[in-house]
Design an enzyme around this catalytic site. Structure first.
Site, PDB file in Angstrom:
ATOM      1  N   LYS A 335      26.990  83.753   5.178  1.00 53.52           N
ATOM      2  CA  LYS A 335      28.174  84.530   5.530  1.00 53.52           C
ATOM      3  C   LYS A 335      28.807  83.990   6.812  1.00 53.52           C
ATOM      4  O   LYS A 335      30.022  83.773   6.873  1.00 53.52           O
ATOM      5  CB  LYS A 335      27.761  85.996   5.691  1.00 53.52           C
ATOM      6  CG  LYS A 335      28.903  86.947   5.943  1.00 53.52           C
ATOM      7  CD  LYS A 335      28.609  88.331   5.414  1.00 53.52           C
ATOM      8  CE  LYS A 335      27.651  89.132   6.273  1.00 53.52           C
ATOM      9  NZ  LYS A 335      28.277  89.695   7.475  1.00 53.52           N
ATOM     10  N   SER A 336      28.000  83.766   7.838  1.00 55.08           N
ATOM     11  CA  SER A 336      28.563  83.302   9.112  1.00 55.08           C
ATOM     12  C   SER A 336      29.300  81.980   8.936  1.00 55.08           C
ATOM     13  O   SER A 336      30.399  81.783   9.459  1.00 55.08           O
ATOM     14  CB  SER A 336      27.441  83.107  10.133  1.00 55.08           C
ATOM     15  OG  SER A 336      26.848  84.337  10.442  1.00 55.08           O
ATOM     16  N   ARG A 340      33.487  80.929   9.190  1.00 53.77           N
ATOM     17  CA  ARG A 340      33.934  79.858  10.086  1.00 53.77           C
ATOM     18  C   ARG A 340      34.590  78.720   9.329  1.00 53.77           C
ATOM     19  O   ARG A 340      35.472  78.035   9.843  1.00 53.77           O
ATOM     20  CB  ARG A 340      32.742  79.378  10.915  1.00 53.77           C
ATOM     21  CG  ARG A 340      32.302  80.419  11.967  1.00 53.77           C
ATOM     22  CD  ARG A 340      30.881  80.192  12.427  1.00 53.77           C
ATOM     23  NE  ARG A 340      30.474  81.035  13.553  1.00 53.77           N
ATOM     24  CZ  ARG A 340      30.031  82.286  13.457  1.00 53.77           C
ATOM     25  NH1 ARG A 340      29.949  82.891  12.280  1.00 53.77           N
ATOM     26  NH2 ARG A 340      29.670  82.976  14.534  1.00 53.77           N
ATOM     27  N   ASP A 629      19.940  90.217  12.087  1.00 53.15           N
ATOM     28  CA  ASP A 629      20.425  90.848  10.855  1.00 53.15           C
ATOM     29  C   ASP A 629      19.298  91.179   9.880  1.00 53.15           C
ATOM     30  O   ASP A 629      19.523  91.823   8.860  1.00 53.15           O
ATOM     31  CB  ASP A 629      21.426  89.913  10.153  1.00 53.15           C
ATOM     32  CG  ASP A 629      22.741  89.846  10.914  1.00 53.15           C
ATOM     33  OD1 ASP A 629      23.010  90.763  11.722  1.00 53.15           O
ATOM     34  OD2 ASP A 629      23.490  88.875  10.701  1.00 53.15           O
ATOM     35  N   ARG A 701      22.799  95.889   4.225  1.00 51.27           N
ATOM     36  CA  ARG A 701      21.426  95.433   4.449  1.00 51.27           C
ATOM     37  C   ARG A 701      20.415  96.579   4.360  1.00 51.27           C
ATOM     38  O   ARG A 701      19.264  96.373   4.010  1.00 51.27           O
ATOM     39  CB  ARG A 701      21.322  94.713   5.790  1.00 51.27           C
ATOM     40  CG  ARG A 701      22.257  93.494   5.871  1.00 51.27           C
ATOM     41  CD  ARG A 701      21.808  92.474   6.878  1.00 51.27           C
ATOM     42  NE  ARG A 701      22.894  91.549   7.196  1.00 51.27           N
ATOM     43  CZ  ARG A 701      23.240  90.499   6.454  1.00 51.27           C
ATOM     44  NH1 ARG A 701      22.590  90.240   5.329  1.00 51.27           N
ATOM     45  NH2 ARG A 701      24.246  89.721   6.819  1.00 51.27           N
TER      46      ARG A 701
HETATM   47  C1  S3P Z   1      27.344  87.023  13.383  1.00 56.92           C
HETATM   48  C2  S3P Z   1      26.732  87.387  14.567  1.00 56.92           C
HETATM   49  C3  S3P Z   1      25.847  88.552  14.694  1.00 56.92           C
HETATM   50  C4  S3P Z   1      25.408  89.058  13.336  1.00 56.92           C
HETATM   51  C5  S3P Z   1      26.535  89.126  12.352  1.00 56.92           C
HETATM   52  C6  S3P Z   1      27.133  87.754  12.147  1.00 56.92           C
HETATM   53  C7  S3P Z   1      28.207  85.841  13.370  1.00 56.92           C
HETATM   54  O1  S3P Z   1      26.547  89.595  15.322  1.00 56.92           O
HETATM   55  O2  S3P Z   1      24.801  90.321  13.449  1.00 56.92           O
HETATM   56  O3  S3P Z   1      26.075  89.607  11.109  1.00 56.92           O
HETATM   57  O4  S3P Z   1      28.523  85.341  12.277  1.00 56.92           O
HETATM   58  O5  S3P Z   1      28.573  85.367  14.454  1.00 56.92           O
HETATM   59  P1  S3P Z   1      26.534  89.776  16.927  1.00 56.92           P
HETATM   60  O6  S3P Z   1      27.264  88.647  17.530  1.00 56.92           O
HETATM   61  O7  S3P Z   1      27.226  91.088  17.161  1.00 56.92           O
HETATM   62  O8  S3P Z   1      25.086  89.804  17.310  1.00 56.92           O
END
Ligand code: S3P
Length: 746
Positions: A335-336, A340, A629, A701
């Protein structure tokens, strides 16, 4: 039996609409008697014979005598005459309403015809129909789950409006209220114009020489597009005449659109063509999702039938206890990285190709936002996305607020990326996102010169003022957050000088790595990352590996269910993400990484996991940001481990999609798992536990974690509110079921 809403209902004009109104009133016990008025004796006889009405009269004034509700469903052009004819029979308190598809003209006619009785007239329009017409097609369920629009004017008695609203609601309809002008404009665009186009297309082709020849080859597309040209010509003739002004305006809009399309075809402008069609695709998916209150993904897959079934729109998972997990399970893309890839691909020069993109709600929200800012994006189809980058300064002002759905990553990273644009923009989200803190990104960006406001208590909506020159800063992150770090770095792309961020503990570094992949220099020095503004991103090919956060459910499930043996291929094992593996291994899990390799700057591996007895541990605080997460799943592992598992230093869990400490604790309590909640963590004592009802609070989740708990529960588990599983893991239920989880979606 309770009192019916009305004593006597008179239906004037007994066709499909009037007949269905009568049938629904009868079936739902909404009136003591129902009568009809119609010029046609045959229709009346038919209505009485079908049992739709009790009685009828050809004399309209006679028909409405003693009625406390009169529903007029004659063609709109006849409405004035009909109302004048029935008026002498109206009792003083009778409410009159109608079902006409045009409201402005009907209201003027009613004002004239009803005189002093006009205040008891409630203009209405049920948005329902069939191709069949006549009382013989009457259907008591026609209005169920359909919309009815009421357009009362300033002179309409609110009590009368309330009663009309009540009867439609009792028939199962959803009642909306708007001004008559707005109604006519909206209907001209969304109903009258498409009908006109369908009639026109068929007529145009039919006029051509040998139309038989053309129609012989006309396939599904023609049939779909022209289905509504089978509608009643008399009725549509009426509507086109009665709603002339609004229809002409809609036609004008349409011809502008056709001109743009023609131009693109003529010039062979494929960017313009793709732009029109991808925007149309996604607009339609938005529309289907909105109407069905269901996930964007399903709407995009075109599973339109699902939209009418509201239980499917927010599924419940029914888990049968026991089972084990086996096989090769390919979980969806990270997902991250998916977020991006869209952001950086859009800002790059050239065309970026992405593979393995996560077709989940959250990443799609990001994708939609960039389409709304003028970027042409093809796909996603099977995880493939093609982004026609517009360059660092090529985004255009969106026409409306950008809707980020459930996605915190979209909102926070976009706040940074948009802080230095030339245009104003507003970011909004769903109920859960609207409760999450946004000042954490707004604050450093303001220090850079951005003008950003947040809503109540620093929550969404986020409003960004365009045209603000940004200057580089150094920022010491007050919390370990990759989102805040990324927002500042993305803002830094537009700032003069070097923007640097130092984090208190390592967090995921996908932004830094991917910027590098796009040829943008990132200086990395221990806990500090820095970018210089004003550079250039160059399009590239990206491969998004499977998401370790989605794999985590299977790491836990296979560990806790005896006899499990699972391989998770091609999972991203970036060291800033593998806390879950370290923690589970400390608990005794049997996890092996095979076939480790590099995929476009990110390490990946096939993860093999077999069941193993787990023991409770004190979770090292240094691992917390690296597993942030995955804690809901880790809590389930803890509930199955021997002894206590203790977590501290995880207060960030309280501001995720839900308060994950409390919501998990509530779910564990429902299953009878011993635990103690701390401000910044939890103690969980493992052992046998039962079934129960769990509320996921719309947190994907939480839902998936408790689904895995069923592997070890002694009773069935019901998990409510699981629609948001689609934000990160579309297809979870099917994939997990295939691997051996006993999951039924209701
Ligand atoms: C993410 C960063 C995390 C994570 C989120 C995805 C990201 O959040 O919990 O699911 O893609 O940068 P935080 O930056 O609030 O810790």
């Amino acid at each position: 039996m309770s009192e019916p809403l009305f004593n006597r209902i008179a239906i004037i004009g007994l066709g499909l609409i009037g007949g269905s109104f009568a049938a629904a009133a009868r079936e739902n016990g909404l009136a003591r008697s129902i009568v009809a008025g119609s010029r046609s004796a045959r229709t009346l006889e038919q209505g009485i014979a079908l049992g739709v009405v009790d009685d009828g009269s050809q004399d309209l004034a006679e028909a409405v005598k003693g009625a406390d509700l009169v529903f007029v469903s004659t063609p709109v052009s006849a409405m004035g005459k009909v109302l004048a004819a029935l008026k002498p029979g109206l009792s003083r308190t009778a409410i009159v309403t109608d079902g006409g598809s045009v409201k402005g003209n009907v209201i003027s006619a009613a004002r004239q015809a009803l005189g002093e009785h006009y205040s008891r007239f409630v203009p209405g329009h049920p948005i329902a129909g069939k191709e069949k017409s006549g009382v013989s097609a009457a259907d008591a369920t026609l209005y169920r789950d359909h919309r009815v629009i009421l357009t009362p004017t300033d002179d309409t008695d609110p009590a009368a409006t309330a009663k009309v609203r009540a009867i439609w609601t009792a028939m199962g309809a959803e009642v909306l209220q708007m001004s008559p002008q707005y109604h006519d404009q909206v209907l001209a665009e969304t109903s009258h114009l498409p009908h006109l186009l369908a009639f026109s297309l068929v007529d145009t082709l039919a006029r051509q020489g040998d139309s038989n020849e053309i129609f012989r080859y006309a396939a599904g597309g023609f049939r779909d597009f022209t289905r509504i040209a089978s509608s009643d010509p008399v009725m549509w003739h009426d509507i086109f005449r009665e709603n002339k002004a609004a229809l002409l305006q809609a036609l004008g809009l349409f011809s502008d659109g056709i001109d743009r399309f023609r131009d693109a075809v003529e010039k062979g402008d494929s960017d313009a063509l793709m732009g029109i069609m991808t925007r149309a695709n996604s607009a339609r998916a938005h529309f289907m999702a909105m109407n069905g209150r269901t996930s964007y993904t399903r709407a995009q897959l075109g599973e339109d039938s699902i939209m009418t079934d509201s239980s499917k729109a927010n599924p419940t998972y029914l888990m049968t206890p026991g089972g084990k997990l086996n096989g090769r399970i390919r979980v969806p893309g990270d997902k991250s990285m998916s977020h991006r890839s869209i952001m950086l691909g859009s800002l790059a020069d050239g065309v970026t190709e992405v593979e393995g993109f996560l077709e989940g709600e959250d990443a799609l929200a990001t994708l939609q936002a960039f389409r709304d800012m003028g970027v042409v994006i093809e796909g996603p189809a099977n995880g493939q996305v093609t982004i026609h980058g517009v360059g660092l300064n090529g985004l255009k002002a969106p026409e409306k607020p950008l809707y980020m759905g459930n996605s915190g990553t979209s909102m926070r990273l976009l706040t940074g990326l948009l802080a230095g644009q030339a245009f104003d923009v507003e970011l909004t989200g769903d109920a859960s996102l609207s409760k999450r803190p946004m000042e954490r990104v707004a604050k450093p960006l303001r220090e850079m010169g951005a003008q950003i406001t947040t809503g109540n208590e620093g929550r969404p909506p986020v409003r960004i003022r365009g045209g603000q020159p940004l200057k580089a800063i150094h920022y010491d992150l007050p919390m370990a957050s990759a989102q805040v770090k990324s927002a500042v770095l993305l803002g830094g792309l537009y700032a003069e000088g070097e923007t640097s961020v130092t984090e208190p503990a390592p967090t995921r570094d996908h932004t830094e790595r991917m910027l590098g992949g796009f040829g943008y220099a990132v200086r990395r020095d221990g806990a500090t990352s820095a970018v210089n503004g004003g550079g250039k991103l160059t399009a590239c090919k990206l491969e998004v590996p499977a998401d370790i956060s989605s794999a985590a459910f299977f790491l836990v499930g296979a560990s806790i269910a005896e006899g499990s043996d699972v391989t998770l291929p091609h999972v991203g094992i970036n060291p800033t993400r593998t806390g879950v593996i370290d923690i589970l291994k400390l608990m005794g899990a049997d996890i092996r990484l095979e076939n480790q390799r590099d995929a476009g700057g990110e390490p990946v591996a096939d993860i093999v996991v077999k069941s193993a007895p787990l023991k409770g541990i004190v979770i090292p605080e240094a691992l917390v940001p690296l597993a942030i997460d995955e804690f809901p799943a880790i809590f389930i592992a803890a509930a199955c481990a021997e002894g206590d598992t203790i977590l501290h230093g995880a207060e960030e869990l309280r501001v995720k999609e839900s308060d994950r400490i409390q919501v998990m604790a509530d779910g564990l309590a429902a299953l009878g798992v011993d635990h103690e909640v701390f401000d910044d963590g939890i103690r969980i004592t493992g052992g046998a536990f039962g079934g129960g009802e769990v509320q996921s609070h719309g947190d994907h989740r939480i839902a998936m974690s408790f689904a895995m708990a069923a592997l070890r529960a002694n009773g069935p588990i019901t998990i409510h509110d699981c629609a948001n599983v689609a934000t990160s893991f579309p297809g979870f239920a099917q994939l997990a079921g295939h691997a051996g989880l006993n999951l039924e979606v209701k």
